[in-house]
Design a protein around this motif. Structure first.
Motif, PDB file in Angstrom:
ATOM      1  N   LEU A   1      72.717 -52.838   5.246  1.00  0.00           N
ATOM      2  CA  LEU A   1      71.463 -52.537   4.554  1.00  0.00           C
ATOM      3  C   LEU A   1      70.237 -52.993   5.340  1.00  0.00           C
ATOM      4  O   LEU A   1      69.141 -52.465   5.128  1.00  0.00           O
ATOM      5  N   ARG A   2      70.389 -53.977   6.208  1.00  0.00           N
ATOM      6  CA  ARG A   2      69.229 -54.333   7.037  1.00  0.00           C
ATOM      7  C   ARG A   2      68.876 -53.155   7.939  1.00  0.00           C
ATOM      8  O   ARG A   2      67.708 -52.787   8.070  1.00  0.00           O
ATOM      9  N   GLU A   3      69.889 -52.550   8.521  1.00  0.00           N
ATOM     10  CA  GLU A   3      69.663 -51.425   9.426  1.00  0.00           C
ATOM     11  C   GLU A   3      69.209 -50.177   8.672  1.00  0.00           C
ATOM     12  O   GLU A   3      68.263 -49.499   9.079  1.00  0.00           O
ATOM     13  N   HIS A   4      69.874 -49.869   7.574  1.00  0.00           N
ATOM     14  CA  HIS A   4      69.691 -48.559   6.941  1.00  0.00           C
ATOM     15  C   HIS A   4      68.686 -48.542   5.787  1.00  0.00           C
ATOM     16  O   HIS A   4      68.391 -47.464   5.275  1.00  0.00           O
ATOM     17  N   LEU A   5      68.161 -49.702   5.404  1.00  0.00           N
ATOM     18  CA  LEU A   5      67.114 -49.726   4.382  1.00  0.00           C
ATOM     19  C   LEU A   5      65.993 -50.684   4.766  1.00  0.00           C
ATOM     20  O   LEU A   5      64.840 -50.273   4.873  1.00  0.00           O
ATOM     21  N   ALA A   6      66.336 -51.967   4.956  1.00  0.00           N
ATOM     22  CA  ALA A   6      65.305 -52.969   5.229  1.00  0.00           C
ATOM     23  C   ALA A   6      64.513 -52.646   6.488  1.00  0.00           C
ATOM     24  O   ALA A   6      63.305 -52.887   6.551  1.00  0.00           O
ATOM     25  N   TYR A   7      65.171 -52.118   7.512  1.00  0.00           N
ATOM     26  CA  TYR A   7      64.472 -51.692   8.726  1.00  0.00           C
ATOM     27  C   TYR A   7      63.726 -50.385   8.518  1.00  0.00           C
ATOM     28  O   TYR A   7      62.544 -50.254   8.840  1.00  0.00           O
ATOM     29  N   ARG A   8      64.413 -49.410   7.979  1.00  0.00           N
ATOM     30  CA  ARG A   8      63.895 -48.037   8.052  1.00  0.00           C
ATOM     31  C   ARG A   8      62.703 -47.778   7.130  1.00  0.00           C
ATOM     32  O   ARG A   8      61.820 -46.995   7.473  1.00  0.00           O
ATOM     33  N   LEU A   9      62.684 -48.417   5.971  1.00  0.00           N
ATOM     34  CA  LEU A   9      61.543 -48.188   5.086  1.00  0.00           C
ATOM     35  C   LEU A   9      60.245 -48.711   5.699  1.00  0.00           C
ATOM     36  O   LEU A   9      59.267 -47.944   5.820  1.00  0.00           O
TER      37      LEU A   9
ATOM     38  N   THR B   1      64.725 -41.047  -0.233  1.00  0.00           N
ATOM     39  CA  THR B   1      65.402 -40.317   0.847  1.00  0.00           C
ATOM     40  C   THR B   1      66.402 -41.215   1.568  1.00  0.00           C
ATOM     41  O   THR B   1      67.527 -40.796   1.886  1.00  0.00           O
ATOM     42  N   LEU B   2      66.022 -42.460   1.814  1.00  0.00           N
ATOM     43  CA  LEU B   2      66.940 -43.395   2.466  1.00  0.00           C
ATOM     44  C   LEU B   2      68.157 -43.675   1.591  1.00  0.00           C
ATOM     45  O   LEU B   2      69.293 -43.745   2.080  1.00  0.00           O
ATOM     46  N   LEU B   3      67.950 -43.807   0.289  1.00  0.00           N
ATOM     47  CA  LEU B   3      69.072 -44.052  -0.626  1.00  0.00           C
ATOM     48  C   LEU B   3      69.982 -42.827  -0.724  1.00  0.00           C
ATOM     49  O   LEU B   3      71.205 -42.966  -0.875  1.00  0.00           O
ATOM     50  N   ASP B   4      69.400 -41.640  -0.650  1.00  0.00           N
ATOM     51  CA  ASP B   4      70.221 -40.426  -0.623  1.00  0.00           C
ATOM     52  C   ASP B   4      71.158 -40.447   0.580  1.00  0.00           C
ATOM     53  O   ASP B   4      72.329 -40.065   0.490  1.00  0.00           O
ATOM     54  N   GLY B   5      70.633 -40.894   1.707  1.00  0.00           N
ATOM     55  CA  GLY B   5      71.453 -40.984   2.899  1.00  0.00           C
ATOM     56  C   GLY B   5      72.571 -42.007   2.745  1.00  0.00           C
ATOM     57  O   GLY B   5      73.715 -41.775   3.142  1.00  0.00           O
ATOM     58  N   LEU B   6      72.262 -43.128   2.114  1.00  0.00           N
ATOM     59  CA  LEU B   6      73.280 -44.161   1.879  1.00  0.00           C
ATOM     60  C   LEU B   6      74.366 -43.651   0.942  1.00  0.00           C
ATOM     61  O   LEU B   6      75.541 -44.008   1.080  1.00  0.00           O
ATOM     62  N   ALA B   7      73.983 -42.819  -0.018  1.00  0.00           N
ATOM     63  CA  ALA B   7      74.949 -42.328  -1.013  1.00  0.00           C
ATOM     64  C   ALA B   7      76.052 -41.497  -0.378  1.00  0.00           C
ATOM     65  O   ALA B   7      77.116 -41.313  -0.984  1.00  0.00           O
ATOM     66  N   ALA B   8      75.815 -41.006   0.822  1.00  0.00           N
ATOM     67  CA  ALA B   8      76.842 -40.211   1.506  1.00  0.00           C
ATOM     68  C   ALA B   8      77.902 -41.081   2.178  1.00  0.00           C
ATOM     69  O   ALA B   8      78.858 -40.559   2.751  1.00  0.00           O
ATOM     70  N   THR B   9      77.753 -42.390   2.124  1.00  0.00           N
ATOM     71  CA  THR B   9      78.731 -43.303   2.721  1.00  0.00           C
ATOM     72  C   THR B   9      80.071 -43.178   1.998  1.00  0.00           C
ATOM     73  O   THR B   9      80.114 -43.241   0.766  1.00  0.00           O
ATOM     74  N   PRO B  10      81.170 -43.003   2.715  1.00  0.00           N
ATOM     75  CA  PRO B  10      82.480 -42.902   2.057  1.00  0.00           C
ATOM     76  C   PRO B  10      82.782 -44.152   1.233  1.00  0.00           C
ATOM     77  O   PRO B  10      82.420 -45.265   1.635  1.00  0.00           O
ATOM     78  N   PRO B  11      83.430 -44.008   0.061  1.00  0.00           N
ATOM     79  CA  PRO B  11      83.762 -45.159  -0.788  1.00  0.00           C
ATOM     80  C   PRO B  11      84.544 -46.218  -0.013  1.00  0.00           C
ATOM     81  O   PRO B  11      85.421 -45.895   0.792  1.00  0.00           O
ATOM     82  N   GLY B  12      84.174 -47.461  -0.269  1.00  0.00           N
ATOM     83  CA  GLY B  12      84.871 -48.563   0.363  1.00  0.00           C
ATOM     84  C   GLY B  12      84.463 -48.844   1.796  1.00  0.00           C
ATOM     85  O   GLY B  12      85.009 -49.746   2.439  1.00  0.00           O
TER      86      GLY B  12
END
Length: 429
Positions: free
Chosen positions: A136-144, A120-131
């Motif tokens: 990742l500390r905030e949006h994966l390493a912290y949240r999981l 689910t967290l990676l799905d959220g990251l995939a919505a990040t606009p290219p470039g």
């Protein structure tokens, strides 16, 4: 020998590590005003961590406890009443109660849940606009880890972010004693709210389990290798003490404080450091992708090279202890376990101990401690780390550090990670 003053910001860790090596197996230090001995030699540290002459109970074994605690910013690290600061029979009693939540059965049952949360967290990251850089500390390493610990403890969503903020402040060693006390007051307020909620509405979670132990004296069978009686031989007695499975209200609160703190911050740093190491050592990542090593090897090497906890306060000499080289730890002397330095020490890992090498044959490290206080959450942290790494690099094969990314250390001499980990999910494209 002049005392080494440890930097509370964590910015001078490499220089401090080099000096710890040069000074020998144990060296006198200043830890935010407290005089202690730092032990960085992994051979000596391993021996002290399992030595019954070394205690974590400052109330009982630190003569300066009453004087130091009111004005020391790290007071909670020695003053809380839970298994982290307990010794001997008291430690075994408290550890058994917490151990029920970290049994092999419970951890295995969480594997699918950890994968779902990561996905689910990676799905959220995939919505990040290219470039667009993403932290990742905030949006994966912290949240999981915070989501995993929330489910383990049964934290309501309304408290999850608040717990994260207070835990971060516990590990922030740049704060004053007054700021630390204020944060702790807030922390205890949230714990009291959690306990009250679970008393009204118990569920299948660790908080409810501990409340049952507090309110009824119940203890789940099979925790920590015992039969639930409080003694591994099944004698029906807990170290000869009647009713030893019960928790006091203070122990209940402080045990929850420990699980939230230790079960969250350290795993954040593990995931953060492992990702950073792979992105700065692409040849090591290539070995994993080629199937020459596994994600578990990456986790162990990241734990060794960059221990999530750099220095862990405090232990105390129960009696005089003579060390190699004629150094004597006097009764009551505080001892600081310097895990980050121990993980790179040439006595065990050679002169290339600071090199990140996933093929390193020596896999043993002290990142989770050793002896009676070995981290109960180690299997869960390993599961989260390996799962997050595998799924992240499979989902984003072109992952790369953002241009001009600066990997700044968190402001702590305890916590060992980065303030942020900026990456481009689509790499240089």
């Amino acid at each position: 020998m002049e005392r080494l003053v440890l930097d509370p910001t964590g910015r001078n860790r490499d220089a401090e590590t080099a000096e710890l090596f040069e000074r020998g197996p144990a060296t006198p230090i200043d830890l935010l005003g407290v005089r202690a001995w730092a032990v960085a030699d992994p051979e000596l540290l391993e021996e002290l961590l399992k030595d019954p002459r070394v205690s974590k109970d400052g109330l009982q074994h630190w003569p300066d406890f009453a004087e130091a605690v009111p004005t020391w910013p790290l007071a909670i690290w020695v003053a809380a009443r839970n298994m982290f600061t307990a010794h001997g029979a008291e430690h075994r009693r408290l550890r058994r109660l917490v151990g029920t939540a970290f049994s092999v059965r419970r951890i295995n049952a969480m594997t699918e849940q950890v994968e779902q949360l990561t996905g689910t967290l990676l799905d959220g990251l995939a919505a990040t606009p290219p470039g667009t850089p993403v932290d990742l500390r905030e949006h994966l390493a912290y949240r999981l880890p915070i989501q995993v610990i929330a489910r383990l403890l049964g934290l309501p969503d309304s408290l999850t972010d608040s717990f994260r903020t207070t835990v971060d402040r516990v590990f922030d060693t740049t704060r004053t004693a007054e700021e630390a006390v204020a944060n702790l007051t807030t922390f205890y307020g949230m714990l009291d709210e959690l306990i009250a909620t679970k008393r009204r509405e118990p569920a299948d979670d660790m908080t409810s389990l501990l409340i049952a132990a507090r309110d009824t004296g119940d203890e789940e069978d099979g925790a920590d290798g015992s039969d639930g009686s409080g003694k591994a031989d099944g004698s029906g007695k807990a170290d000869g003490t009647a009713g030893a499975s019960a928790l006091t209200e203070e122990e209940l609160r402080d045990t929850l404080l420990l699980v939230v703190s230790a079960g969250y911050e350290t795993t954040v740093n593990l995931i953060d450091n492992a990702i950073a190491a792979l992105l700065t050592h692409p040849e090591q990542l290539a070995l994993v992708r080629a199937g020459k090593v596994g994600w578990g090897d990456v986790v162990e090497e990241a734990l060794r090279r960059d221990a999530p906890v750099a220095h862990l306060p405090l232990r105390f000499a129960v009696e005089d202890i003579e060390l190699p080289g004629g150094v004597v730890l006097r009764k009551g002397d505080p001892i600081l376990a310097s895990y980050a330095a121990a993980g790179r020490h040439p006595v065990r890992y050679g002169e290339d101990g600071a090199v990140f090498d996933v093929t390193r044959p020596v896999k043993d490290h002290l990142a989770f401690g050793h002896g009676p206080h070995f981290c109960l959450g180690a299997p869960l942290a390993r599961l989260e780390g390996a799962t997050a790494l595998r799924m992240l690099f499979e989902r984003f094969p072109d992952l790369a550090l953002a241009p001009d990314a600066e990997l700044r250390p968190v402001e702590s001499l305890i916590s060992n990670g980065h303030r942020e980990l900026p990456v481009l999910l689509d790499g240089a494209r």
